[in-house]
Structures are given as C-alpha cells and as structure tokens.
Design a protein around this motif. Structure first.
Motif, short mmCIF file in Angstrom:
data_model
loop_
_atom_site.label_atom_id
_atom_site.label_comp_id
_atom_site.label_asym_id
_atom_site.label_seq_id
_atom_site.Cartn_x
_atom_site.Cartn_y
_atom_site.Cartn_z
N SER A 143 21.49 48.94 29.18
CA SER A 143 20.83 49.03 27.87
C SER A 143 21.86 49.23 26.77
O SER A 143 21.50 49.45 25.61
N LYS A 144 23.15 49.15 27.14
CA LYS A 144 24.24 49.38 26.19
C LYS A 144 25.12 48.14 26.11
O LYS A 144 25.05 47.26 26.97
N PRO A 145 25.96 48.05 25.08
CA PRO A 145 26.84 46.88 24.97
C PRO A 145 27.74 46.75 26.20
O PRO A 145 28.19 47.75 26.76
N PHE A 146 27.97 45.52 26.61
CA PHE A 146 28.94 45.29 27.67
C PHE A 146 29.80 44.09 27.33
O PHE A 146 29.42 43.22 26.54
N TYR A 147 30.98 44.07 27.93
CA TYR A 147 31.94 43.00 27.72
C TYR A 147 32.18 42.31 29.05
O TYR A 147 31.94 42.88 30.12
N LEU A 148 32.69 41.10 28.98
CA LEU A 148 32.98 40.32 30.17
C LEU A 148 34.49 40.14 30.27
O LEU A 148 35.12 39.62 29.34
N ALA A 149 35.09 40.61 31.37
CA ALA A 149 36.52 40.44 31.60
C ALA A 149 36.76 39.12 32.31
O ALA A 149 36.24 38.89 33.41
N LEU A 150 37.55 38.25 31.69
CA LEU A 150 37.77 36.90 32.19
C LEU A 150 39.25 36.67 32.49
O LEU A 150 40.12 37.24 31.83
N PRO A 151 39.56 35.79 33.45
CA PRO A 151 40.95 35.58 33.87
C PRO A 151 41.64 34.49 33.06
O PRO A 151 41.10 33.43 32.80
N ALA A 152 42.89 34.77 32.70
CA ALA A 152 43.76 33.77 32.09
C ALA A 152 45.11 33.81 32.80
O ALA A 152 46.16 33.79 32.17
N TYR A 153 45.06 33.88 34.12
CA TYR A 153 46.27 34.10 34.90
C TYR A 153 46.10 33.48 36.29
O TYR A 153 45.06 32.91 36.62
N GLY A 154 47.11 33.65 37.11
CA GLY A 154 47.07 33.19 38.48
C GLY A 154 47.72 34.19 39.39
O GLY A 154 48.37 35.15 38.95
N VAL A 155 47.56 33.99 40.68
CA VAL A 155 48.21 34.81 41.71
C VAL A 155 48.70 33.88 42.81
O VAL A 155 48.33 32.71 42.86
N ALA A 156 49.51 34.44 43.69
CA ALA A 156 49.94 33.72 44.89
C ALA A 156 49.51 34.52 46.10
O ALA A 156 49.54 35.75 46.10
N LEU A 157 49.10 33.82 47.15
CA LEU A 157 48.73 34.46 48.41
C LEU A 157 49.83 34.19 49.44
O LEU A 157 50.24 33.05 49.63
N LEU A 158 50.27 35.27 50.07
CA LEU A 158 51.27 35.17 51.14
C LEU A 158 50.64 35.66 52.43
O LEU A 158 49.77 36.54 52.41
N PRO A 159 51.05 35.12 53.57
CA PRO A 159 50.50 35.60 54.85
C PRO A 159 50.90 37.05 55.09
O PRO A 159 52.06 37.43 54.90
N GLY A 160 49.92 37.87 55.47
CA GLY A 160 50.17 39.27 55.75
C GLY A 160 50.20 39.54 57.24
O GLY A 160 49.68 38.76 58.04
N ALA A 161 50.80 40.67 57.61
CA ALA A 161 50.96 41.00 59.03
C ALA A 161 49.61 41.22 59.71
O ALA A 161 49.42 40.90 60.88
N SER A 162 48.63 41.74 58.95
CA SER A 162 47.32 42.04 59.54
C SER A 162 46.37 40.86 59.53
O SER A 162 45.25 40.96 60.02
N GLY A 163 46.79 39.75 58.95
CA GLY A 163 45.92 38.58 58.83
C GLY A 163 45.36 38.42 57.43
O GLY A 163 45.11 37.31 56.97
N ALA A 164 45.14 39.55 56.75
CA ALA A 164 44.69 39.49 55.35
C ALA A 164 45.87 39.09 54.47
O ALA A 164 47.00 39.53 54.71
N PRO A 165 45.65 38.27 53.45
CA PRO A 165 46.77 37.81 52.63
C PRO A 165 47.32 38.91 51.74
O PRO A 165 46.61 39.83 51.34
N VAL A 166 48.60 38.82 51.45
CA VAL A 166 49.25 39.68 50.46
C VAL A 166 49.18 38.96 49.12
O VAL A 166 49.49 37.77 49.03
N VAL A 167 48.73 39.67 48.08
CA VAL A 167 48.54 39.07 46.76
C VAL A 167 49.76 39.38 45.89
O VAL A 167 50.14 40.53 45.72
N GLU A 168 50.36 38.34 45.34
CA GLU A 168 51.48 38.47 44.41
C GLU A 168 51.01 38.02 43.04
O GLU A 168 50.53 36.91 42.87
N SER A 169 51.16 38.91 42.05
CA SER A 169 50.71 38.57 40.70
C SER A 169 51.91 38.56 39.77
O SER A 169 52.89 37.86 40.00
#
Length: 397
Positions: free
Chosen positions: A212-238
């Motif tokens: 019921s209050k004002p809200f804003y929308l956070a939008l992306p203007a960037y990129g990231v890189a995904l690297l293989p991680g030891a556990s299987g989940a990717p490591v994110v590089e920004s």
C-alpha cells in the motif's frame, strides 16, 4: 438551444481536462552506485548521469558472515558536489545466521553519522538483506527496532525479493518501512539467466497488489560471468574479478528487453510504482556494465541502435584500423572486418582478432567475445599499404 450546446461543450472540455490531470506522472529514474572503492572515474560518471537520474543510492556498509563489517570507500567531496538526493544502502548478507539488532543498528548509526559529519545530507536509508521467507518475522522485528532508532524524518526502505510474495508475513514487513525496492534481477539460479522480462512484469503486478506504499523496481544494466564451481554450483564473477581459472560463460542484461519492459511500465504503470532504479552506475572500463550512453538511452525511452563503421587513421602509408560504434546501443565486436587493399607490405591484428591476408584483401576475424560501448571505438589492427579502399571495405556484425 445554443446556450445548452455551449454548456454541454464546456462540461465535456472540463471532463477532458480532468482526465489529462489524472495521467500518471513519468516514472522516476534512479541509480545504484555500488563500487566498494571509489576512483577518479566516478567524477565523470556522476557528472554525465545527472541529467537523467534523479537520485543516487550509494553502497555505504556491508556485513558478511565471516569477514564481518566493511565500509565502502566513497568520495564525499564528489557526492557533496553532485548534490542529488542521497540514499545510503546497507548490505546485510543473506547468509548471516541472525541480525544482532543493537550491533547492526550501532554500525548503521556510525556510518550515517560519519557521512553527515563529512557534509553529506541523507534523503534516506535502504537495507538490503536477502532474508529467506522463514526469517521475515525476525527481519520485521529488526526493522521495527531500526526505525525507532533512526531520525523520524529519515525515510527507511528495503530491498525486497520476489520470493517473499508467497509469504503471509510480507504485508506486516512492508508496514515497517516507508517504501520498498523490488529486485527482479539475479534472483533465480544463475544458470537460468540474469533477468526474465516476462517474469519481472508478473512480479511487479503481484507486488503492486500487496503493498500500500510506494515501491521502486530495481533493474539490471550489467552482466556477470559464470565459472564452474567445485560443488557443481557455478561461481559468479561480477565487477570484482574472481581469482579462478576456467571457461567463463558471460551473461548480460539485454538493453532491448529492458527498453521494452520500461516502455510497458510507462504506458501502464502498476499501482504504487514510483520509479526505476538501475544497477549500477557504469564507470569507464567497467566491462560488465552497459555504457552510460546505452543506460541513458534506455532510461529516456529512446530508440536503440548500433552503427558500426570502419575507422582508418593514416600516417603516410601506415594505417591504424578500428571499428567505431556511433549509435546509442553497445554492440558485440564484429565477427569479421574485410578491407580492400593495394600494395601492402605489412599488417597485423591486435588481441582478440586474427588476420588473413591476400594481395587485395585483409580479413580480420574475431577470436573471442567483447563489446564496443556506444560512442566508442575498438582498435583491431594495423596495416602498411599503398592504399586502402574504405568504400570497398565492410564490417560484418
């Protein structure tokens, strides 16, 4: 009869004017400034962004599970000279086991007092905490405690996650703050992408029905890189390089998608949507952010296009060869550039390109991915030739 018709006409005009007056105002445009270490590049970036973005939301303080507290090293002189409304953002990592209300509040008060002592006037505080839905009651208690400790006139907002939409605790949480910022990027498994415009619109519509209050929308203007991680989940590089070898899969928010979404939001703004906040202010050399030219064009709602052209700088028979992007949309390095030549006795490609040479043709072929920011150029090689026919040369996207 004439008087009756005139009266009807005046009433109709009044109704039309009334409709015009109730049109939704244009969406406010703001910027996150998220660099932990400020540099001289911030000066130009702030100056060049002033005309299009009303407010700066600046990373001030972070808390991590192991590393503890870390303050961003901002340049108060630049912020003071900039003069735009300033909101301090406090990042509390979502992996923190709990929030010590008194300790966290004390650290926040200290950094706010420090900024004010440096001559900065704050227009608000934003808490960025990726709490799981099960922890929203505890988060609400913390925000209630913080709200009581902050000056009553200082607005308090939070960064919010779409995952909270399913929680019955969300309305009570939103009641503790003055506004919220719905983040719709980097909120899912990174392997599924950085941003989904269709899903984002659904989240925005759902959020507008709950708050019921004002809200804003956070939008992306960037990129990231995904690297293989030891556990299987990717490591994110920004924006900060990760000291890890491996093949990087680059993900970049698409300006064309964001332009289409913002056009929809302008044409039919959801209830309570007050504006858009772009992540993040791009600096010169930030290879994982849109250029400021592209970001401004999207924020303004301008038509987007890239205009790649060959640029030759000659000194006697030595040519420096570049590709120029004269549009307002960042563009990938061209896949291939061909030059019609005569009488060449030497040529070479620069990093990122390979050269194939025949008596009447030079062909530069891209070896890896990269972008040419809007309004900039990228050198691809050199050649020593009696003549290069620019009209017979081509840039192949």
């Amino acid at each position: 009869m004439l008087l009756v018709r005139l009266s009807v006409l005046l009433v109709a005009l009044a109704l039309l004017n009334g409709c015009e007056q109730t049109d939704a105002p244009p969406l406010d445009q703001q910027l996150y400034v998220w660099q932990r270490q400020w540099t001289s590049a911030h000066d130009a970036a702030l100056q060049d962004s002033r005309a299009d973005f009303s407010t700066l939301r600046v990373l001030a303080l972070q808390a991590f599970p192991q590393a503890g507290w870390s303050r961003a090293r901002v340049d108060p002189a630049l912020l003071k000279r900039d003069g735009r409304p300033l909101i301090a953002v406090i990042r509390l990592d979502g992996q923190l086991k709990s929030l010590d209300q008194d300790d966290v509040t004390t650290h926040i008060q200290q950094v706010l007092s420090e900024w004010q002592g440096q001559g900065l006037t704050l227009s608000g505080v934003e808490i960025d905490h990726d709490a799981g839905s099960a922890r929203l009651p505890a988060y609400r208690e913390f925000l209630t405690h913080l709200r009581a400790a902050l000056p009553a006139a200082l607005p308090l907002s939070i960064t919010a996650l779409p995952a909270w939409l399913d929680s019955p605790e969300l309305p009570a949480l939103l009641a503790t703050v003055d506004s919220s910022v719905l983040q719709v990027h980097a909120v899912s498994d990174p392997r599924r992408g950085l941003f989904d415009p269709d899903q984002a619109r659904k989240w925005v519509n759902a959020w507008s029905l709950i708050t019921s209050k004002p809200f804003y929308l956070a939008l992306p203007a960037y990129g990231v890189a995904l690297l293989p991680g030891a556990s299987g989940a990717p490591v994110v590089e920004s924006e900060v390089p990760v000291g890890r070898a491996g093949q990087r899969r680059e993900l970049l928010a698409d300006p064309l998608q964001l332009s289409a979404l913002t056009a929809e939001l302008r044409a039919d703004p959801p209830t309570h949507l007050a504006g858009l906040i772009w992540f993040r202010l791009p600096l010169v050399g930030d290879r994982r952010a849109w250029s400021l030219n592209t970001l401004r064009a999207v924020a303004r709602g301008d038509s987007l296009d890239s205009r790649l052209s060959l640029k030759l700088i000659a000194q006697d028979d030595l040519y420096d060869i570049s590709v120029s992007n004269q549009g307002n949309l960042d563009n990938a390095w061209p896949e291939r550039v061909t030059l019609a030549v005569r009488g060449c006795d030497g040529a070479d490609a620069l990093a990122g390109y390979a050269l194939q040479q025949s008596p009447d043709l030079l062909t530069f072929t891209r070896l890896r991915d990269g972008r040419i920011p809007a309004g900039e150029q990228r050198a691809i090689g050199w050649a020593r030739c009696a003549h290069i026919d620019q009209g017979g040369s081509n840039v192949h996207p």
